[in-house]
Design an enzyme around this catalytic site. Sequence first.
Site, mmCIF file in Angstrom:
data_model
loop_
_atom_site.group_PDB
_atom_site.id
_atom_site.type_symbol
_atom_site.label_atom_id
_atom_site.label_comp_id
_atom_site.label_asym_id
_atom_site.label_seq_id
_atom_site.Cartn_x
_atom_site.Cartn_y
_atom_site.Cartn_z
ATOM 1 N N ARG A 1 38.220 46.057 39.629
ATOM 2 C CA ARG A 1 39.647 46.089 39.943
ATOM 3 C C ARG A 1 40.473 45.791 38.698
ATOM 4 O O ARG A 1 40.128 44.923 37.906
ATOM 5 C CB ARG A 1 40.000 45.048 41.016
ATOM 6 N N VAL A 2 41.548 46.541 38.540
ATOM 7 C CA VAL A 2 42.615 46.203 37.601
ATOM 8 C C VAL A 2 43.905 46.272 38.397
ATOM 9 O O VAL A 2 44.057 47.103 39.290
ATOM 10 C CB VAL A 2 42.705 47.139 36.373
ATOM 11 N N SER A 3 44.825 45.368 38.084
ATOM 12 C CA SER A 3 46.075 45.369 38.834
ATOM 13 C C SER A 3 47.207 46.048 38.081
ATOM 14 O O SER A 3 48.167 46.495 38.690
ATOM 15 C CB SER A 3 46.479 43.935 39.208
ATOM 16 N N THR A 4 47.085 46.138 36.759
ATOM 17 C CA THR A 4 48.164 46.744 35.970
ATOM 18 C C THR A 4 47.600 47.597 34.847
ATOM 19 O O THR A 4 46.451 47.434 34.441
ATOM 20 C CB THR A 4 49.053 45.649 35.319
ATOM 21 N N GLN B 1 46.502 45.430 31.860
ATOM 22 C CA GLN B 1 45.139 44.901 31.925
ATOM 23 C C GLN B 1 44.147 45.951 31.439
ATOM 24 O O GLN B 1 43.234 45.640 30.682
ATOM 25 C CB GLN B 1 44.773 44.509 33.357
#
Length: 111
Positions: A20-23, A26
């Site tokens: 997972r990456v949120s942005t 990142q």
Amino acid sequence: MKTAVHDLLKGRTRVAIYLRVSTSVQAEEGFSIDAQRHNIQKAMEQEGKTIVKEYIDAGISGSSLKKRNGMLSLMKDASLGLFDEVVVWKLSRVSRSFKDMLTTICKAKRV
């Protein structure tokens, strides 16, 4: 019916990976999905474990499960026993809150 894949996995730990990456920031700072995958694959090869499935939530905050389809699928599959372990690059990929992480684990057992 046994298959070649069955024979290959016999005696090996079946691993699911969660990425997972949120942005986009990142992703640009080395937390990209590809970087996480690469690091986990390398570690699993060294440990003699087999990755059977990966779950991805790209560009999604870890603050809520509602929009994290990858995590929701992982939790469902965990309850079905499709793998033995879940591996993440960092615990923060599951949740930023220890309380939320424990809630997620408990929900995975009930799904």
